[in-house]
Design a protein around this motif. Structure first.
Motif: not given
Length: 420
Positions: A96-97, A100-101
């Motif tokens: 997920e990170e 998101n980035k």
């Protein structure tokens, strides 16, 4: 597939195609694959890539599976903050990170030649003397690493010696005694003899070195060999040992050298008597060995060393042998002492004050005949025929650090075999 292989392939850019696309289908151009990092943190530093018309610089982390990012607990670790791409063999879970980035994930599974994987897996599975034994040929893959390997072995040994020096107030003469005891013990008693030497205050040993009877009494007494002996010489050693215990307040400790698997000339009784003889004959042994310029000078120091007369017709206490001769040191045995004790200490002593010492030590090893042992015999079956101790020491180091550990991706031979 494992991470080590994946890093190797990335570092050497071994792919079927470089038309990379991330798991979202976006073009991913690798402008700089980065610098392989062997310390903590991301696997490759200072990388650069282009995606969606943006050029991004930073670090790249490699994993066999995407989910390894989670299992390795990299999230929140400041060392991994500047990640610009997650490169994996198999993409098994969305991180997920990264999403998101907008950090791309590159799956390499379809970019890697299956033959490469097969070769590597074969090397890992082999249980032979060396993993590549079936395909290794010294004519096709000459071993040109001998000097490098020997210097690495000397540096490794030097670290051990320096640690010992810290424990013994930088007393090089005491460390020489420990190193010589180790070498005199050969493989069976090396550690036992070293333990014996380390438990003797070298100042005491040095004070009595003019008296060979007392030197032997000290060594034999600590081994517990003379308590039950009734012959005249053993009684003399026993009295001397009791005298030394009282005079120098020696602690009550005993060691038990082994006799099994040894030929009689290598029995610990003979070797300890010879060690006593060496110190009795050479009051300045350390300076003589450290300042010797060639192996002939060193051999001369050992040339008159022999077990005391008591051992002319014995190999053990209380047993008269039909063989009656002086138990002198053979040239082969002295060569082993040079290889395993004298030259490593000489290298350690001079390395910070003489920039030429590596070349001098390599020359000394090169002047010593090749060693004879089971590992070297195995190399010979592969048609590798070492010409000197420099080469045998290199082969022993290479086998222990690369072949036994199957570090084929750090071995020049393994790398070349992987790429043919």
């Amino acid at each position: 597939m494992n991470e080590k292989l994946l890093q190797y392939l990335w570092n050497f850019k071994i792919f079927k195609s470089f038309d990379f696309k991330d798991v979202e289908g976006n073009d991913l151009e690798i402008l700089d694959f980065g610098r392989w990092n062997f310390d903590s943190g991301p696997d490759f530093l200072f990388a650069k890539l282009k995606t969606n018309d943006l050029v991004i610089a930073g670090n790249i982390e490699l994993h066999v599976k995407s989910s390894d990012w989670i299992f390795h607990k990299h999230s929140g670790n400041p060392e991994f903050e500047n990640i610009i791409a997650h490169v994996v063999f198999i993409h098994d879970v969305e991180i997920e990170e990264f999403k998101n980035k907008n950090i791309p994930t590159l799956e390499l599974k379809d970019y890697i030649d299956e033959n490469m994987l097969s070769k590597y897996e074969t090397l890992l599975q082999e249980t032979q003397f060396i993993p590549c034994e079936k395909i290794f040929n010294p004519n096709h893959f000459p071993l040109n690493f001998h000097e490098e390997r020997l210097l690495k072995k000397l540096d490794e040994k030097s670290i051990e010696i320096e640690e010992s020096l810290k424990r013994h107030q930088n007393n090089y003469e005491a460390i020489l005694f420990h190193q010589l005891a180790y070498a005199f013990g050969l493989k069976v008693n090396a550690l036992i003899f070293k333990q014996l030497a380390e438990n003797i205050d070298y100042k005491i040993f040095s004070k009595i070195r003019q008296n060979q009877t007392q030197l032997e009494a000290l060594l034999f007494g600590i081994c517990g060999w003379i308590d039950q002996q009734n012959d005249e010489q053993s009684q003399i050693w026993k009295r001397e040992f009791e005298f030394l215990k009282v005079k120098y307040q020696l602690p009550n400790f005993y060691i038990h050298p082994k006799f099994s698997k040894l030929r009689p000339p290598n029995f610990p009784t003979i070797r300890l008597s010879q060690l006593a003889s060496l110190y009795h004959q050479n009051q300045n042994l350390f300076s003589k060995l450290i300042n010797a310029k060639n192996t002939d000078e060193i051999h001369q120091i050992f040339s008159k060393v022999k077990a005391s007369e008591y051992w002319n017709n014995r190999f053990n206490f209380g047993k008269i042998s039909s063989v009656n001769n002086e138990k002198s040191l053979t040239k082969d045995f002295v060569d082993l002492i040079l290889i395993n004790a004298v030259l490593p200490l000489k290298y350690t002593y001079h390395k910070n004050i003489d920039e030429n010492i590596p070349d001098e030590i390599l020359t000394l090893y090169q002047s010593i005949p090749p060693e004879k042992n089971t590992i070297i015999d195995q190399w010979k079956t592969l048609k590798v025929n070492p010409k000197s101790a420099l080469e045998t020491q290199s082969l022993l180091f290479h086998h222990r650090h690369f072949c036994e550990k199957k570090e084929c991706l750090r071995c020049g031979i393994g790398i070349r075999l992987m790429n043919i």
